[in-house]
Design a protein around this motif. Sequence first.
Motif, mmCIF file in Angstrom:
data_model
loop_
_atom_site.group_PDB
_atom_site.id
_atom_site.type_symbol
_atom_site.label_atom_id
_atom_site.label_comp_id
_atom_site.label_asym_id
_atom_site.label_seq_id
_atom_site.Cartn_x
_atom_site.Cartn_y
_atom_site.Cartn_z
ATOM 1 N N PRO A 1 0.815 -1.206 0.000
ATOM 2 C CA PRO A 1 0.000 0.000 0.000
ATOM 3 C C PRO A 1 0.858 1.269 0.000
ATOM 4 O O PRO A 1 2.064 1.198 0.030
ATOM 5 C CB PRO A 1 -0.785 -0.127 1.316
ATOM 6 C CG PRO A 1 0.048 -1.002 2.184
ATOM 7 C CD PRO A 1 0.763 -1.941 1.252
ATOM 8 N N THR A 2 0.170 2.394 -0.024
ATOM 9 C CA THR A 2 0.873 3.670 -0.126
ATOM 10 C C THR A 2 1.771 3.909 1.067
ATOM 11 O O THR A 2 1.667 3.264 2.083
ATOM 12 C CB THR A 2 -0.139 4.824 -0.242
ATOM 13 O OG1 THR A 2 -1.028 4.739 0.872
ATOM 14 C CG2 THR A 2 -0.917 4.717 -1.518
ATOM 15 N N ASN A 3 2.617 4.869 0.962
ATOM 16 C CA ASN A 3 3.736 5.042 1.878
ATOM 17 C C ASN A 3 3.324 5.085 3.337
ATOM 18 O O ASN A 3 4.004 4.558 4.207
ATOM 19 C CB ASN A 3 4.498 6.310 1.507
ATOM 20 C CG ASN A 3 5.857 6.347 2.147
ATOM 21 O OD1 ASN A 3 6.607 5.387 2.053
ATOM 22 N ND2 ASN A 3 6.171 7.428 2.821
ATOM 23 N N THR A 4 2.212 5.732 3.644
ATOM 24 C CA THR A 4 1.846 5.881 5.051
ATOM 25 C C THR A 4 1.426 4.563 5.679
ATOM 26 O O THR A 4 1.405 4.444 6.882
ATOM 27 C CB THR A 4 0.688 6.885 5.200
ATOM 28 O OG1 THR A 4 -0.394 6.451 4.359
ATOM 29 C CG2 THR A 4 1.104 8.267 4.794
ATOM 30 N N ASN A 5 1.075 3.583 4.885
ATOM 31 C CA ASN A 5 0.703 2.280 5.427
ATOM 32 C C ASN A 5 1.541 1.179 4.827
ATOM 33 O O ASN A 5 1.083 0.066 4.659
ATOM 34 C CB ASN A 5 -0.784 1.990 5.142
ATOM 35 C CG ASN A 5 -1.690 2.883 5.949
ATOM 36 O OD1 ASN A 5 -1.645 2.854 7.171
ATOM 37 N ND2 ASN A 5 -2.489 3.670 5.280
#
Lengths: 113, 112
Positions: free
Chosen positions: B92-96
Amino acid sequence: DGGITQSPKYLFRKEGQNVTLSCEQNLNHDAMYWYRQDPGQGLRLIYYSQIVNDFQKGDIAEGYSVSREKKESFPLTVTSAQKNPTAFYLCASGRDGSNQPQHFGDGTRLSIL
Amino acid sequence: DAKTTQPPSMDCAEGRAANLPCNHSTISGNEYVYWYRQIHSQGPQYIIHGLKNNETNEMASLIITEDRKSSTLILPHATLRDTAVYYCIVRPTNTNAGKSTFGDGTTLTVKP
């Protein structure tokens, strides 16, 4: 050589006892992860940490606890609240970011006496 | 988080190419496709990853369809040591980035 070291390789727990699994890495990775694997199944995320002194719950955090006091170390405690702890536990580390692969240790197999 | 679907098992003759498919129809534009493999009782080993373009390294090739809804891992000349469980995951995207989901994978058996 750089890598991830998990210890012990095999661990036995008595009913009502807490046990701690060790995970150490010398890859200078910011992010570390703990997964649980049951026989014939994939990996499920327990906890992860993207930076020292911070960690997040994964999909199956109940009955587990972690700490991240040092960049190199991410120990996992399986508490007595985890009623079905028998499993293969895998630790991983990686540079944070979706473009960075995870590197895994060789796992700890936990069994109930 | 995007989920992946893989066949539970496949066989391949030694020396032939092994083509392992993966569906990830809900993948979003900035999520990478990763492949790992796990030999019994060991930790998973990273193989390859990609975003849009096809990728090749010393272990394998990764072919991603133009719509990014599926991909294929190719082991060009399979050996008996390639027998393992192969996992296709979407990061998933960077924050997760930590919350990758490993499904049950494909058990590849390479036969002499």
